[in-house]
Design a protein around this motif. Sequence first.
Motif, PDB file in Angstrom:
ATOM      1  N   THR A  24       0.828  -1.213   0.000  1.00 36.65           N
ATOM      2  CA  THR A  24       0.000   0.000   0.000  1.00 36.65           C
ATOM      3  C   THR A  24       0.857   1.255   0.000  1.00 36.65           C
ATOM      4  OG1 THR A  24      -1.794  -1.137   1.165  1.00 36.65           O
ATOM      5  CG2 THR A  24      -1.789   1.261   1.251  1.00 36.65           C
ATOM      6  N   ASP A  28       0.787   4.091  -2.860  1.00 35.07           N
ATOM      7  CA  ASP A  28       0.437   5.486  -2.573  1.00 35.07           C
ATOM      8  C   ASP A  28       1.526   6.457  -3.007  1.00 35.07           C
ATOM      9  OD1 ASP A  28      -1.933   4.578  -1.532  1.00 35.07           O
ATOM     10  OD2 ASP A  28      -1.349   4.789   0.570  1.00 35.07           O
ATOM     11  N   ALA A  64      -3.951  -5.029  -1.598  1.00 34.93           N
ATOM     12  CA  ALA A  64      -3.386  -3.845  -0.945  1.00 34.93           C
ATOM     13  C   ALA A  64      -2.609  -2.985  -1.937  1.00 34.93           C
ATOM     14  CB  ALA A  64      -2.478  -4.263   0.206  1.00 34.93           C
ATOM     15  N   TYR A 475      -6.392  -1.532   5.045  1.00 31.96           N
ATOM     16  CA  TYR A 475      -5.107  -1.442   4.360  1.00 31.96           C
ATOM     17  C   TYR A 475      -4.467  -0.070   4.596  1.00 31.96           C
ATOM     18  CZ  TYR A 475      -6.448  -5.687   1.784  1.00 31.96           C
ATOM     19  OH  TYR A 475      -6.828  -6.948   1.438  1.00 31.96           O
ATOM     20  N   SER A 476      -5.275   0.972   4.499  1.00 37.64           N
ATOM     21  CA  SER A 476      -4.762   2.331   4.730  1.00 37.64           C
ATOM     22  C   SER A 476      -4.331   2.513   6.170  1.00 37.64           C
ATOM     23  CB  SER A 476      -5.836   3.360   4.361  1.00 37.64           C
ATOM     24  OG  SER A 476      -6.129   3.317   2.979  1.00 37.64           O
TER      25      SER A 476
END
Length: 504
Positions: A24, A28, A64, A475-476
């Motif tokens: 993740t 990002d 993810a 996931y975040s």
Amino acid sequence: MKGVMFQGTSSDAGKSLIATAFCTIFRDLGYKVAPFKSQNMSNNSYVTKDGKEIGRAQGIQAEAAGVDATVYMNPILLKPRNDRRAEVVLFGKSFQSFEGREYREKFYEKGIETIETALTTLENEYDVIVVEGAGSPVEINLNDRELVNMKVAEMADVPVFLIADIERGGVFASIVGTLQLLKEEERKRVKGIIINKFRGDLSLFEDGITWIEEKTGVKVVGVIPYLHNHRIDSEDSLSIGSRFSQSDQKEIDIAVIRLPYISNYTDVEPFLFEEDVSIRFVDHANEFGNPDAVIIPGTRSTIADFKQLQNVGFDLKIKDYVKNGGTIVGICGGYQMMCSYLYDQAGSDTGQVGYQLAGLDIIPAMTTFMGTKKTIQNSGVLHANSGFPPHEVDGYEIHLGVTDVRYLENVNPLITLQNSFDGVSMDNGRIIGTYFHHFFENDAFRGEWLNHIRKKKNLPEKEFVYLRKEKAAQYSRLAEHVKKHIDLDYVVSVVETWGIECEG
């Protein structure tokens, strides 16, 4: 190849979870990310969109990362059949079964070739590869032909971060011992140490960080506090105890039979998102109690596990529970056990061609074990007579058994498929059997099923919980938790400059 590898000083150190977090994190940051674990030993599977089987951890890590899971993310999956023998799933398809020594002697070169193919494919399609190791990289008796730790780091040519679980104790010895047992060229790959599952005041560990760095010469890049209730699917049965606490009793009590060769127990993890539901895994009949529902999960060896239930009298407990009005769901192997008869026509479940025995006889059906495994993502609609509204449902199937059901007045199909049916629903959905793994991931069905139980207990009905939204949030949350407690700039710098440093 641009990437990073997470290895651990032991099993269950948190490699899978931290690799998931970095899938993740790198996503990002704008990278196209792929998870990778060369060889996974687990009976928790994940079926890709093209109907292939990989380890569940890499399927979750792909989610993810925001990409579709493929067989190249876990090219070798070992599924234990017993304490000595495992089925080898190669690029998502059953290849052959080996005993431990036989696997090491006969499969190693094939394994190296498989890993090289997978790494090359991923390198061509993704910006960053997040690689996960297994167990410890210093299993001295196995390292001459290992396929999952430092050999893979060498093949992928990526830096390594070593994860140590402080919760289990002995963290200093485990770190120093691991690094000392590595070969010199392997130690050079270790660019950081991560202390995981810390509880208490982080400031009290500052001297410990200093000692580790001075003793090893390796930077401690983070001390990550224990993350409670993260609700992200786990990889293997080592985590069952921590994931499903029996002391955490809520209004709805669901008992899951803990089979010796349990597989895909993550089928029940959606209930972690239901605030009034507690899940407890039970090993013995005297732990059974009086649950509101019972789930018999999947298994790698249906007949062997059913015979074990018989040996401890668990089969009689389950039959009495159902006879007295209890709610029960059998998934895959659990569904097969609920049948009247089990017949191993091909010898694929027991190794004995033609072996037959009586099942729980809850569902009027016979399961025959064939020689070819079915792995497929599937979808359908809840049958009109299933006891539930006709919601669309999906899931995936992994099974050798074919179940022939006698649909009678009170024995209805559970799911209407395109050209057939799946499963059984009896007594308005009180008794259910299905081959659909992930069945409880279907929010509308899970919500309706729980509301049946709530109504039976005179509890108010609740609105449906939507898992996709909840999982994305988890996931975040995991990524933010790791980022907060780690030197992310350093990790990214190591990943970005690794090849340049080596060339220089």
